[in-house]
Design a protein around this motif. Structure first.
Motif, PDB file in Angstrom:
ATOM      1  N   VAL A  90      90.715 -19.099 -77.949  1.00 42.29           N
ATOM      2  CA  VAL A  90      90.912 -19.201 -76.497  1.00 42.29           C
ATOM      3  C   VAL A  90      91.005 -17.809 -75.878  1.00 42.29           C
ATOM      4  O   VAL A  90      90.434 -17.550 -74.808  1.00 42.29           O
ATOM      5  N   SER A  91      91.690 -16.911 -76.535  1.00 41.72           N
ATOM      6  CA  SER A  91      91.805 -15.540 -76.015  1.00 41.72           C
ATOM      7  C   SER A  91      90.437 -14.873 -75.944  1.00 41.72           C
ATOM      8  O   SER A  91      90.124 -14.164 -74.971  1.00 41.72           O
ATOM      9  N   THR A  92      89.619 -15.061 -76.966  1.00 43.91           N
ATOM     10  CA  THR A  92      88.276 -14.477 -76.971  1.00 43.91           C
ATOM     11  C   THR A  92      87.438 -15.031 -75.831  1.00 43.91           C
ATOM     12  O   THR A  92      86.763 -14.272 -75.120  1.00 43.91           O
ATOM     13  N   ILE A  93      87.480 -16.326 -75.615  1.00 45.82           N
ATOM     14  CA  ILE A  93      86.713 -16.944 -74.532  1.00 45.82           C
ATOM     15  C   ILE A  93      87.192 -16.416 -73.178  1.00 45.82           C
ATOM     16  O   ILE A  93      86.382 -16.071 -72.315  1.00 45.82           O
ATOM     17  N   VAL A  94      88.492 -16.327 -72.986  1.00 46.63           N
ATOM     18  CA  VAL A  94      89.045 -15.819 -71.722  1.00 46.63           C
ATOM     19  C   VAL A  94      88.623 -14.368 -71.505  1.00 46.63           C
ATOM     20  O   VAL A  94      88.237 -13.973 -70.389  1.00 46.63           O
ATOM     21  N   LEU A  95      88.673 -13.554 -72.533  1.00 38.91           N
ATOM     22  CA  LEU A  95      88.267 -12.149 -72.405  1.00 38.91           C
ATOM     23  C   LEU A  95      86.777 -12.026 -72.080  1.00 38.91           C
ATOM     24  O   LEU A  95      86.375 -11.176 -71.277  1.00 38.91           O
ATOM     25  N   ILE A  96      85.955 -12.853 -72.687  1.00 35.45           N
ATOM     26  CA  ILE A  96      84.512 -12.800 -72.423  1.00 35.45           C
ATOM     27  C   ILE A  96      84.231 -13.191 -70.973  1.00 35.45           C
ATOM     28  O   ILE A  96      83.465 -12.518 -70.271  1.00 35.45           O
ATOM     29  N   ILE A  97      84.866 -14.261 -70.510  1.00 33.24           N
ATOM     30  CA  ILE A  97      84.647 -14.706 -69.129  1.00 33.24           C
ATOM     31  C   ILE A  97      85.178 -13.676 -68.138  1.00 33.24           C
ATOM     32  O   ILE A  97      84.506 -13.326 -67.163  1.00 33.24           O
ATOM     33  N   THR A  98      86.350 -13.152 -68.382  1.00 38.47           N
ATOM     34  CA  THR A  98      86.926 -12.135 -67.495  1.00 38.47           C
ATOM     35  C   THR A  98      86.071 -10.871 -67.488  1.00 38.47           C
ATOM     36  O   THR A  98      85.823 -10.281 -66.431  1.00 38.47           O
ATOM     37  N   GLY A  99      85.612 -10.469 -68.657  1.00 31.26           N
ATOM     38  CA  GLY A  99      84.745  -9.289 -68.731  1.00 31.26           C
ATOM     39  C   GLY A  99      83.455  -9.500 -67.966  1.00 31.26           C
ATOM     40  O   GLY A  99      82.974  -8.598 -67.274  1.00 31.26           O
ATOM     41  N   GLY A 100      82.883 -10.694 -68.064  1.00 30.84           N
ATOM     42  CA  GLY A 100      81.665 -10.997 -67.308  1.00 30.84           C
ATOM     43  C   GLY A 100      81.891 -10.951 -65.825  1.00 30.84           C
ATOM     44  O   GLY A 100      81.077 -10.410 -65.066  1.00 30.84           O
ATOM     45  N   ILE A 101      83.019 -11.506 -65.378  1.00 34.98           N
ATOM     46  CA  ILE A 101      83.334 -11.506 -63.943  1.00 34.98           C
ATOM     47  C   ILE A 101      83.555 -10.085 -63.441  1.00 34.98           C
ATOM     48  O   ILE A 101      83.116  -9.715 -62.360  1.00 34.98           O
ATOM     49  N   VAL A 102      84.246  -9.278 -64.218  1.00 36.43           N
ATOM     50  CA  VAL A 102      84.537  -7.907 -63.807  1.00 36.43           C
ATOM     51  C   VAL A 102      83.303  -7.017 -63.917  1.00 36.43           C
ATOM     52  O   VAL A 102      83.023  -6.202 -63.028  1.00 36.43           O
ATOM     53  N   LEU A 103      82.531  -7.156 -64.975  1.00 37.50           N
ATOM     54  CA  LEU A 103      81.409  -6.253 -65.206  1.00 37.50           C
ATOM     55  C   LEU A 103      80.140  -6.626 -64.445  1.00 37.50           C
ATOM     56  O   LEU A 103      79.260  -5.786 -64.268  1.00 37.50           O
ATOM     57  N   PHE A 104      80.018  -7.862 -63.990  1.00 42.07           N
ATOM     58  CA  PHE A 104      78.797  -8.274 -63.302  1.00 42.07           C
ATOM     59  C   PHE A 104      78.522  -7.440 -62.049  1.00 42.07           C
ATOM     60  O   PHE A 104      77.411  -6.926 -61.885  1.00 42.07           O
ATOM     61  N   PRO A 105      79.485  -7.261 -61.134  1.00 43.04           N
ATOM     62  CA  PRO A 105      79.196  -6.428 -59.960  1.00 43.04           C
ATOM     63  C   PRO A 105      78.889  -4.977 -60.323  1.00 43.04           C
ATOM     64  O   PRO A 105      78.029  -4.335 -59.709  1.00 43.04           O
ATOM     65  N   ILE A 106      79.556  -4.479 -61.335  1.00 45.64           N
ATOM     66  CA  ILE A 106      79.301  -3.099 -61.761  1.00 45.64           C
ATOM     67  C   ILE A 106      77.884  -2.976 -62.312  1.00 45.64           C
ATOM     68  O   ILE A 106      77.168  -2.020 -61.996  1.00 45.64           O
ATOM     69  N   SER A 107      77.470  -3.932 -63.108  1.00 47.42           N
ATOM     70  CA  SER A 107      76.122  -3.865 -63.670  1.00 47.42           C
ATOM     71  C   SER A 107      75.059  -4.033 -62.587  1.00 47.42           C
ATOM     72  O   SER A 107      73.993  -3.421 -62.668  1.00 47.42           O
ATOM     73  N   ARG A 108      75.334  -4.838 -61.556  1.00 48.91           N
ATOM     74  CA  ARG A 108      74.383  -4.979 -60.441  1.00 48.91           C
ATOM     75  C   ARG A 108      74.237  -3.659 -59.702  1.00 48.91           C
ATOM     76  O   ARG A 108      73.120  -3.247 -59.353  1.00 48.91           O
ATOM     77  N   LYS A 109      75.357  -2.998 -59.416  1.00 51.52           N
ATOM     78  CA  LYS A 109      75.312  -1.699 -58.722  1.00 51.52           C
ATOM     79  C   LYS A 109      74.568  -0.663 -59.563  1.00 51.52           C
ATOM     80  O   LYS A 109      73.764   0.109 -59.050  1.00 51.52           O
ATOM     81  N   LEU A 110      74.826  -0.646 -60.851  1.00 52.13           N
ATOM     82  CA  LEU A 110      74.146   0.290 -61.742  1.00 52.13           C
ATOM     83  C   LEU A 110      72.652   0.003 -61.781  1.00 52.13           C
ATOM     84  O   LEU A 110      71.830   0.923 -61.721  1.00 52.13           O
ATOM     85  N   GLY A 111      72.271  -1.265 -61.864  1.00 51.92           N
ATOM     86  CA  GLY A 111      70.856  -1.629 -61.851  1.00 51.92           C
ATOM     87  C   GLY A 111      70.183  -1.224 -60.559  1.00 51.92           C
ATOM     88  O   GLY A 111      69.061  -0.712 -60.560  1.00 51.92           O
ATOM     89  N   TYR A 112      70.853  -1.430 -59.428  1.00 58.49           N
ATOM     90  CA  TYR A 112      70.298  -1.038 -58.132  1.00 58.49           C
ATOM     91  C   TYR A 112      70.119   0.474 -58.071  1.00 58.49           C
ATOM     92  O   TYR A 112      69.089   0.972 -57.623  1.00 58.49           O
ATOM     93  N   PHE A 113      71.118   1.222 -58.543  1.00 63.76           N
ATOM     94  CA  PHE A 113      71.035   2.676 -58.544  1.00 63.76           C
ATOM     95  C   PHE A 113      69.876   3.164 -59.413  1.00 63.76           C
ATOM     96  O   PHE A 113      69.107   4.038 -59.006  1.00 63.76           O
ATOM     97  N   LEU A 114      69.726   2.600 -60.598  1.00 64.26           N
ATOM     98  CA  LEU A 114      68.636   3.009 -61.491  1.00 64.26           C
ATOM     99  C   LEU A 114      67.273   2.657 -60.897  1.00 64.26           C
ATOM    100  O   LEU A 114      66.307   3.420 -61.030  1.00 64.26           O
ATOM    101  N   GLU A 115      67.181   1.509 -60.235  1.00 69.12           N
ATOM    102  CA  GLU A 115      65.923   1.117 -59.609  1.00 69.12           C
ATOM    103  C   GLU A 115      65.540   2.091 -58.496  1.00 69.12           C
ATOM    104  O   GLU A 115      64.388   2.514 -58.390  1.00 69.12           O
TER     105      GLU A 115
END
Length: 105
Positions: A12-37
């Motif tokens: 359960v802890s692993t699943i929660v960490l994966i979901i939380t990491g996805g929620i937190v990292l998704f906007p950061i990865s979008r901004k990084l992708g936009y910057f690289l583009e």
């Protein structure tokens, strides 16, 4: 403490960490992708403008075609010389004493 409880807690802890990491990292990865583009587009635009300035249209194409034609002629001449040299070498190998001075005699 029961081993099954530890396994469930770890899962359960692993699943929660994966979901939380996805929620937190998704906007950061979008901004990084936009910057690289944007950076890639700017670099491509700079390179394209540099190439256009270096080779202006039909005149550059004609110059390039002329250069290729000249190179083709030079390679043809080199091939003829190579074939002639190979014939001379074959003729000399057939005549080890060197009695014949010319080819075809």
């Amino acid at each position: 403490m029961d081993l099954d409880l530890v396994v469930v807690f770890a899962f359960v802890s692993t699943i929660v960490l994966i979901i939380t990491g996805g929620i937190v990292l998704f906007p950061i990865s979008r901004k990084l992708g936009y910057f690289l583009e944007q950076a890639t587009r700017e670099r491509a635009d700079r390179l394209a403008s540099g190439v256009k300035g270096a080779l202006p249209g039909a005149a550059a194409n004609d110059r390039l075609l002329q250069t290729l034609s000249d190179l083709q002629d030079q390679v043809g001449q080199i091939a003829e010389r190579q074939a002639f040299t190979e014939q001379l070498l074959e003729h000399r190998q057939g005549d080890p004493e060197g009695t014949s001075g010319r080819m075809g005699e």
